[in-house]
Design a protein around this motif. Structure first.
Motif, short mmCIF file in Angstrom:
data_model
loop_
_atom_site.label_atom_id
_atom_site.label_comp_id
_atom_site.label_asym_id
_atom_site.label_seq_id
_atom_site.Cartn_x
_atom_site.Cartn_y
_atom_site.Cartn_z
N ARG B 41 0.84 -1.20 0.00
CA ARG B 41 0.00 0.00 0.00
C ARG B 41 0.88 1.25 0.00
NH1 ARG B 41 -5.04 -1.56 2.72
NH2 ARG B 41 -5.77 -3.20 1.33
N ALA B 42 0.30 2.33 -0.51
CA ALA B 42 1.01 3.61 -0.43
C ALA B 42 0.87 4.17 0.99
CB ALA B 42 0.43 4.59 -1.44
N THR B 43 1.92 4.82 1.44
CA THR B 43 1.85 5.51 2.73
C THR B 43 2.37 6.92 2.54
OG1 THR B 43 4.08 4.73 3.27
CG2 THR B 43 2.23 3.40 4.11
N LEU B 44 1.98 7.79 3.47
CA LEU B 44 2.47 9.16 3.43
C LEU B 44 3.78 9.22 4.21
CD1 LEU B 44 -0.85 11.19 3.98
CD2 LEU B 44 0.46 10.95 1.87
N ALA B 45 4.88 9.25 3.49
CA ALA B 45 6.19 9.23 4.14
C ALA B 45 6.60 10.63 4.59
CB ALA B 45 7.24 8.67 3.18
N ASP B 46 6.14 11.65 3.83
CA ASP B 46 6.55 13.02 4.15
C ASP B 46 5.45 13.97 3.67
OD1 ASP B 46 7.87 15.33 4.76
OD2 ASP B 46 9.51 15.07 3.33
N ARG B 47 4.33 13.95 4.39
CA ARG B 47 3.17 14.74 3.97
C ARG B 47 3.48 16.24 3.91
NH1 ARG B 47 -1.48 17.02 6.44
NH2 ARG B 47 -3.31 16.89 5.09
N GLY B 48 4.32 16.70 4.83
CA GLY B 48 4.63 18.13 4.90
C GLY B 48 5.36 18.66 3.68
N ALA B 49 5.97 17.79 2.91
CA ALA B 49 6.70 18.24 1.72
C ALA B 49 5.77 18.48 0.54
CB ALA B 49 7.76 17.22 1.34
N CYS B 50 4.50 18.09 0.68
CA CYS B 50 3.54 18.19 -0.43
C CYS B 50 3.39 19.62 -0.92
CB CYS B 50 2.18 17.65 0.00
SG CYS B 50 0.90 17.80 -1.27
N ILE B 51 3.41 19.80 -2.25
CA ILE B 51 3.21 21.12 -2.84
C ILE B 51 1.87 21.19 -3.55
CG2 ILE B 51 5.65 21.68 -3.05
CD1 ILE B 51 5.51 20.77 -5.97
N GLU B 52 1.04 20.21 -3.36
CA GLU B 52 -0.33 20.20 -3.89
C GLU B 52 -0.38 20.40 -5.39
OE1 GLU B 52 -1.79 23.34 -1.33
OE2 GLU B 52 -2.59 21.89 0.08
N CYS B 53 0.53 19.76 -6.11
CA CYS B 53 0.55 19.91 -7.58
C CYS B 53 -0.57 19.08 -8.20
CB CYS B 53 1.90 19.52 -8.16
SG CYS B 53 2.27 17.75 -8.14
N GLY B 54 -1.02 18.05 -7.48
CA GLY B 54 -2.16 17.26 -7.97
C GLY B 54 -1.80 16.08 -8.85
N ALA B 55 -0.49 15.87 -9.09
CA ALA B 55 -0.07 14.78 -9.98
C ALA B 55 -0.52 13.42 -9.45
CB ALA B 55 1.46 14.80 -10.14
N CYS B 56 -0.40 13.21 -8.15
CA CYS B 56 -0.73 11.91 -7.56
C CYS B 56 -2.23 11.62 -7.70
CB CYS B 56 -0.32 11.89 -6.08
SG CYS B 56 -0.98 13.28 -5.13
N ALA B 57 -3.05 12.62 -7.36
CA ALA B 57 -4.50 12.40 -7.41
C ALA B 57 -4.97 12.13 -8.83
CB ALA B 57 -5.23 13.62 -6.84
N LEU B 58 -4.41 12.87 -9.80
CA LEU B 58 -4.82 12.69 -11.19
C LEU B 58 -4.42 11.32 -11.72
CD1 LEU B 58 -6.03 14.20 -13.70
CD2 LEU B 58 -3.69 14.75 -14.33
N ASN B 59 -3.27 10.83 -11.25
CA ASN B 59 -2.76 9.56 -11.76
C ASN B 59 -3.14 8.36 -10.90
OD1 ASN B 59 -0.90 9.72 -14.31
ND2 ASN B 59 -0.58 11.62 -13.18
N CYS B 60 -3.97 8.59 -9.88
CA CYS B 60 -4.43 7.49 -9.04
C CYS B 60 -5.75 6.96 -9.61
CB CYS B 60 -4.62 7.95 -7.60
SG CYS B 60 -5.18 6.61 -6.52
N GLU B 61 -5.65 5.83 -10.31
CA GLU B 61 -6.86 5.27 -10.94
C GLU B 61 -7.88 4.84 -9.90
OE1 GLU B 61 -5.28 2.56 -14.20
OE2 GLU B 61 -7.34 2.91 -14.86
N ALA B 62 -7.40 4.45 -8.71
CA ALA B 62 -8.29 3.96 -7.67
C ALA B 62 -9.01 5.10 -6.95
CB ALA B 62 -7.49 3.14 -6.67
N GLY B 63 -8.60 6.34 -7.21
CA GLY B 63 -9.24 7.48 -6.54
C GLY B 63 -8.99 7.51 -5.05
N ALA B 64 -7.81 7.08 -4.64
CA ALA B 64 -7.49 6.99 -3.21
C ALA B 64 -6.88 8.27 -2.67
CB ALA B 64 -6.55 5.81 -2.97
N ILE B 65 -6.56 9.19 -3.57
CA ILE B 65 -5.85 10.40 -3.12
C ILE B 65 -6.71 11.63 -3.37
CG2 ILE B 65 -3.81 11.84 -3.44
CD1 ILE B 65 -2.40 9.25 -4.47
N GLY B 66 -6.78 12.48 -2.37
CA GLY B 66 -7.51 13.73 -2.50
C GLY B 66 -6.59 14.89 -2.14
#
Lengths: 410, 91
Positions: B41-66
């Motif tokens: 499974r994916a885990t959040l290893a470093d949530r604070g580094a997120c720049i909210e570019c949205g690449a992960c959410a767009l490329n998550c076919e399962a819709g697990a990322i918001g």
């Protein structure tokens, strides 16, 4: 690739359904859907997720392509062959756009290009049609034959175009179809710059054109290693960096705001305010009183737009506004120390309040050029910093006006 | 030089581990090393580094990322405030 500025993603998204303009469930909702009525893929005007369209199709003009060295014949017709050597003109163009001059027109015609003598098995590298980006790509894989698939991002770099939604799965598929790539290569794989991912959903590319999208490294410079490793990127290749060199190339465009339209208008206002007095208009007075104000503004811009970006990791705090205020404060203190008694008390106050305020604002604007800022964070720091910046500017303006009144009285 | 960090407590990224299929696409596309794979499974290893570019959410076919993707750019946010529309910049 290589030197993109910060991501510009638009459109809201929440769990569980993430709305995105290019990966939306309904094709009709997509503002980047293939356009049958236009020739260059301009998003529908009024599309909510692609923002404003920079220019209509008819305004497209591409400078004569000096980088095309010949034509390669393929089963789908001739494909322009491009040089992998950058010329003096390419370097001068890069220098010019780094200073913010003529960036809008610095474009490459979208479509397929051949780098070297690519065959049906050669890799296909996808990129944006900003010429600075295209130039870096064609110079980045020495000795390797490849196809370059240039999508229409309206002359915007990969990351910003992905954020705006113009670099998206449907646009990639459109150029794949238009260039008849499936007749030219035997494989069905596209290598996309990783920073296209905020706009390109890899699974949508497959659906839309049958080609599998593989995200390559962030930087074009890592492409040779990526290709040699069988299209595998290590963790370092997948990370954005913001080194001193990368920050340095972005400072000229910040300094160029010193002569943009708004700055020139502000200079006009300052000169006019300095020239006018009860006894009429005086050119000498305009220069005597106006020039120091413009000089102080340039000092602030240098502090916030150049020194702060360069010294970013070593400045206190996380907020760019705070970092800029600190550098502006040091600059203003140094300036008052150097000028000493030549400054009146009010002029000193104006410098000490105004320079940190403007420097802080300029540094805050650098968030847009950095790859480390989140929109939520930027909004948070802006809500805190803007009132303080406005107060500093107001104190400076008040002190400057009071200085004039004081001098008239004496 | 340590890695540059930014304001971390405002980040809007959410991961729904229950929906995650462990495909690893988020690890691939994230330019900030926010995600890691652990136990399929994916885990959040470093949530604070997120720049909210949205690449992960767009490329998550399962819709697990918001995430609320947006423009990490002051000029764009001001433009959004002034026009009442979405943040948009001219770069």
């Amino acid at each position: 690739m290589g030197d993109e500025t910060s991501s510009k993603r638009q459109g809201g998204g929440r769990l569980p359904s993430v709305h995105s303009c290019c990966g939306s469930a309904s094709p009709d909702d997509s503002c980047c859907a293939p356009k049958s009525d236009t020739s260059c893929g301009t998003p529908k005007s009024g599309g909510s997720c692609c923002g404003t369209v920079p220019s209509p199709c008819t305004d497209y003009s591409y400078s004569r392509a000096d980088f095309v060295t010949g034509m390669l014949s393929t089963p789908a017709g001739p494909v322009p062959q491009v040089s992998r050597d950058l010329t003096g003109a390419d370097r001068r163009g890069a220098w010019r756009v780094r200073w913010g001059l003529g960036r809008d027109g610095y474009r490459v015609r979208p479509g397929l290009y051949a780098l070297g003598m690519p065959d049906a098995l050669a890799p296909v590298l996808v990129t944006a049609n900003y010429k600075l980006t295209f130039d870096q790509l064609r110079a980045s894989v020495p000795g390797r034959d490849a196809w370059l698939l240039v999508v229409d991002t309206h002359g915007i770099n990969v990351w910003c175009a992905a954020g705006k939604g113009t670099f998206c799965a449907d646009e990639v598929a459109r150029v794949v179809h238009e260039s008849r790539l499936a007749e030219i290569v035997e494989h069905r794989r596209l290598i996309l710059p990783q920073l296209a991912a905020p706009g390109v959903a890899a699974h949508r590319v497959k659906e839309a054109c049958g080609f599998r999208a593989t995200f390559g490294p962030v930087r074009a410079a890592d492409l040779p290693e990526f290709l040699a490793a069988g299209m595998k990127a290590d963790a370092a290749m997948r990370r954005v960096t913001f080194t001193l060199g990368e920050r340095a190339v972005l400072t000229p465009v910040e300094l160029a705001t010193a002569w943009d339209r708004r700055a020139l208008l502000a200079y006009g206002g300052i000169i006019a305010a300095a020239a006018l007095d009860r006894d009429g208009v005086s050119i000498g007075r305009a220069v005597r009183r106006g020039a120091p104000v413009i000089g102080a503004a340039w000092l602030a811009l240098l502090a916030g737009g150049a020194v702060t970006p360069l010294a970013l990791p070593w400045l206190p705090g996380r907020a760019f506004a705070l970092k800029g205020a600190v550098v502006g404060g040091v600059a203003a203190t140094a300036a008052t120390a150097v000028l000493g008694r030549r400054l009146s008390l009010a002029a000193r106050l104006a410098l000490l309040a105004g320079v940190p305020a403007v420097s802080s604002y300029a540094a805050m604007n650098f968030t847009g050029s950095s790859p480390i800022t989140s929109p939520s964070g930027v909004e948070l720091e802006m809500r805190r910093a803007l009132p303080l910046q406005a107060a500093g500017a107001a104190v400076a303006a008040g002190a400057w006006l009071a200085d004039r009144l004081g001098r008239r009285a004496t | 030089m340590t890695e540059l960090r930014y304001i971390e407590d405002a980040v809007t990224l959410q991961l729904d581990a229950g929906r995650c299929t462990g495909c690893g696409m988020c690890v691939t596309v994230c330019p900030r090393g926010v995600f890691a794979l652990g136990g399929g499974r994916a885990t959040l290893a470093d949530r604070g580094a997120c720049i909210e570019c949205g690449a992960c959410a767009l490329n998550c076919e399962a819709g697990a990322i918001g995430v609320e993707p947006g423009v990490g750019c002051a000029a764009a946010i001001i433009h959004g405030w002034l026009t009442g529309g979405e943040a948009s910049c001219d770069c």
